[in-house]
Write an enzyme that holds these catalytic residues in place. Sequence first.
Site, mmCIF file in Angstrom:
data_model
loop_
_atom_site.group_PDB
_atom_site.id
_atom_site.type_symbol
_atom_site.label_atom_id
_atom_site.label_comp_id
_atom_site.label_asym_id
_atom_site.label_seq_id
_atom_site.Cartn_x
_atom_site.Cartn_y
_atom_site.Cartn_z
ATOM 1 N N HIS A 165 0.816 -1.279 0.120
ATOM 2 C CA HIS A 165 -0.218 -0.169 -0.129
ATOM 3 C C HIS A 165 0.839 1.130 -0.082
ATOM 4 O O HIS A 165 0.854 1.906 0.830
ATOM 5 C CB HIS A 165 -1.073 -0.141 1.309
ATOM 6 C CG HIS A 165 -2.094 -0.959 1.010
ATOM 7 N ND1 HIS A 165 -2.052 -2.184 1.578
ATOM 8 C CD2 HIS A 165 -3.000 -0.838 0.496
ATOM 9 C CE1 HIS A 165 -3.446 -2.845 1.417
ATOM 10 N NE2 HIS A 165 -3.998 -2.208 0.582
ATOM 11 N N HIS B 257 1.238 1.953 -5.614
ATOM 12 C CA HIS B 257 -0.056 1.327 -5.471
ATOM 13 C C HIS B 257 -1.010 2.314 -5.882
ATOM 14 O O HIS B 257 -2.208 2.242 -6.648
ATOM 15 C CB HIS B 257 -0.400 0.628 -4.387
ATOM 16 C CG HIS B 257 -1.797 0.294 -4.232
ATOM 17 N ND1 HIS B 257 -2.525 -0.671 -4.903
ATOM 18 C CD2 HIS B 257 -2.594 0.674 -3.324
ATOM 19 C CE1 HIS B 257 -3.743 -0.642 -4.500
ATOM 20 N NE2 HIS B 257 -3.903 0.100 -3.449
ATOM 21 N N HIS C 32 -6.999 7.346 -2.008
ATOM 22 C CA HIS C 32 -7.650 6.226 -1.366
ATOM 23 C C HIS C 32 -6.791 5.175 -0.436
ATOM 24 O O HIS C 32 -7.656 4.817 0.484
ATOM 25 C CB HIS C 32 -8.267 5.412 -2.396
ATOM 26 C CG HIS C 32 -7.474 4.135 -2.542
ATOM 27 N ND1 HIS C 32 -6.387 4.590 -3.567
ATOM 28 C CD2 HIS C 32 -7.366 2.926 -2.329
ATOM 29 C CE1 HIS C 32 -5.686 3.126 -3.911
ATOM 30 N NE2 HIS C 32 -6.265 2.381 -3.071
HETATM 31 P P1 5GP Z 1 -6.932 -1.694 -0.512
HETATM 32 O O1 5GP Z 1 -6.588 -2.280 0.673
HETATM 33 O O2 5GP Z 1 -5.924 -1.798 -1.662
HETATM 34 O O3 5GP Z 1 -7.795 -0.384 -0.350
HETATM 35 O O4 5GP Z 1 -8.297 -2.782 -0.978
HETATM 36 C C1 5GP Z 1 -7.819 -3.911 -1.439
HETATM 37 C C2 5GP Z 1 -7.941 -5.284 -0.782
HETATM 38 O O5 5GP Z 1 -8.254 -6.058 -1.529
HETATM 39 C C3 5GP Z 1 -6.344 -5.691 -0.566
HETATM 40 O O6 5GP Z 1 -6.217 -4.942 0.672
HETATM 41 C C4 5GP Z 1 -6.451 -6.861 -0.398
HETATM 42 O O7 5GP Z 1 -6.892 -7.475 0.850
HETATM 43 C C5 5GP Z 1 -7.437 -7.409 -1.388
HETATM 44 N N1 5GP Z 1 -6.851 -7.385 -2.745
HETATM 45 C C6 5GP Z 1 -6.479 -6.595 -3.747
HETATM 46 N N2 5GP Z 1 -6.083 -7.262 -4.821
HETATM 47 C C7 5GP Z 1 -5.851 -8.451 -4.424
HETATM 48 C C8 5GP Z 1 -5.364 -9.919 -4.988
HETATM 49 O O8 5GP Z 1 -4.845 -9.446 -6.410
HETATM 50 N N3 5GP Z 1 -5.289 -10.835 -4.465
HETATM 51 C C9 5GP Z 1 -5.966 -11.181 -3.242
HETATM 52 N N4 5GP Z 1 -5.698 -12.079 -2.680
HETATM 53 N N5 5GP Z 1 -6.396 -9.683 -2.567
HETATM 54 C C10 5GP Z 1 -6.388 -8.605 -3.050
HETATM 55 MN MN MN Z 2 -5.950 0.203 -2.314
#
Ligand code: 5GP
Ligand code: MN
Length: 420
Positions: free
Chosen positions: A169, A173, A209
Amino acid sequence: MATRIIYFTVNGRPEKAEFLPDCPAQDVKDLFRVAAEAGPHDILKLYNTNGSIINISPHLEPNNPHACYKLEVVAADCNRKPLGEELTVALGFDLSSMEKSTLEVTDEVRQYLKTPTFDNWQWEDTEIMVLLQVMYTDLDFISTFNIEVEVLQQFLYEVYRRYNNIPFHNFKHCFCVTQMMYGLIWLTDLRTKMESIDLLIMLTSAVCHDLDHTGYNNAYQINARTELALRYNDISPLENHHCAVAFEILEKKESNIFRNLTTEQYKRIREGMIKCILATDMTRHNEILNKFKSILSSFDFGNKDHKDVLMMIMIKVSDISNEARPMDVAEPWLDCLLQEFFNQSDMEKLEGLPVTPFMDRDKVTKPSSQTGFIRFVLFPLFIELANLFPCLEQHIIDPVRKALDYYTEMEKALDKEKQT
Ligand code: 5GP
Ligand code: MN
């Protein structure tokens, strides 16, 4: 006042710290940090001779060399501070150098930037800031909303500084998600369907975000009763924080890209960004997807509620769109994500907290993590967006299907290996 001397060992090496009992607590912590050769974000744990953890402070009970305390460097801090000046300098970046970036933004780069096949690994942070600037320019935000270039640069610089140097993160990203949002806006020709201010909300929400993400998800925040969980009463602590940090940056005149807008416009943007950023909490995934499905058959770009849901879906899709990228771009991102997951589960084990199953290095493999995620999260979401915009099928569904095949094969191979 007599100096206090504390004797301790680090990796079996004897060390001592000397300080005055009325010195600032931070100074004492720094003494131990230096002795342990720990980074600014590592957690230090000091144990007394009984093996109990004791607080590192000026009030530490003095001891003698024969009854040493033990100092341990545990792991990267879950509440690490934003990138400090020293790191900024280490990266060789300052605002004035941004304009001097050697990046040549050719027409070719400008076009490439609009596609999901864009290779996000090949760019330096300074170049990324230029590319973000290109996005604001090419969507005509600069002219439409009277954004001064210096203010945009200052804004992007503040954003950059407030992403942490963690495996997944991080600022890159942020860029990936923003670039996917940008690509989707062009591919779906959203400029002819929505107002410019809505697109500005979507792009800026993508930029902001995950601001100041610490690498530990909401479940951890809540279970570990972190400052964020306390502040936000366990309600989307991270997303609330990302959004609050965004508006902290926007509150400063020199980095407020919306400073030339009317109060009404600002209000609308604030409302929209809060909605979009809070929508990235994955525990709300089904709620938001179901809402979108229920309006799809009668979707109306003139209906504000419909548009709001679409905006949330767009940021959600962008947020988890790694697998829609070419394999050689997507796979290293998965490695980064798993690294962050494993860090969290290690910390949970260490602290005796419930271990998040999909982050447990003893249970999760690369393919097992992806097959489930693609089948149950990515596909159901992407398919609905492609229902509204059939042109997206080839851009986001096809590559995800390929990724699913790839990881299914890999999973089979791993299973076979285990059996033999
Ligand atoms: P973010 O934390 O980036 O705002 O929200 C996305 C969340 O979705 C990530 O923290 C993670 O838990 C999940 N996620 C996103 N991309 C992937 C992926 O390619 N594989 C898996 N297993 N989880 C993902
Ligand atoms: Mn994200």
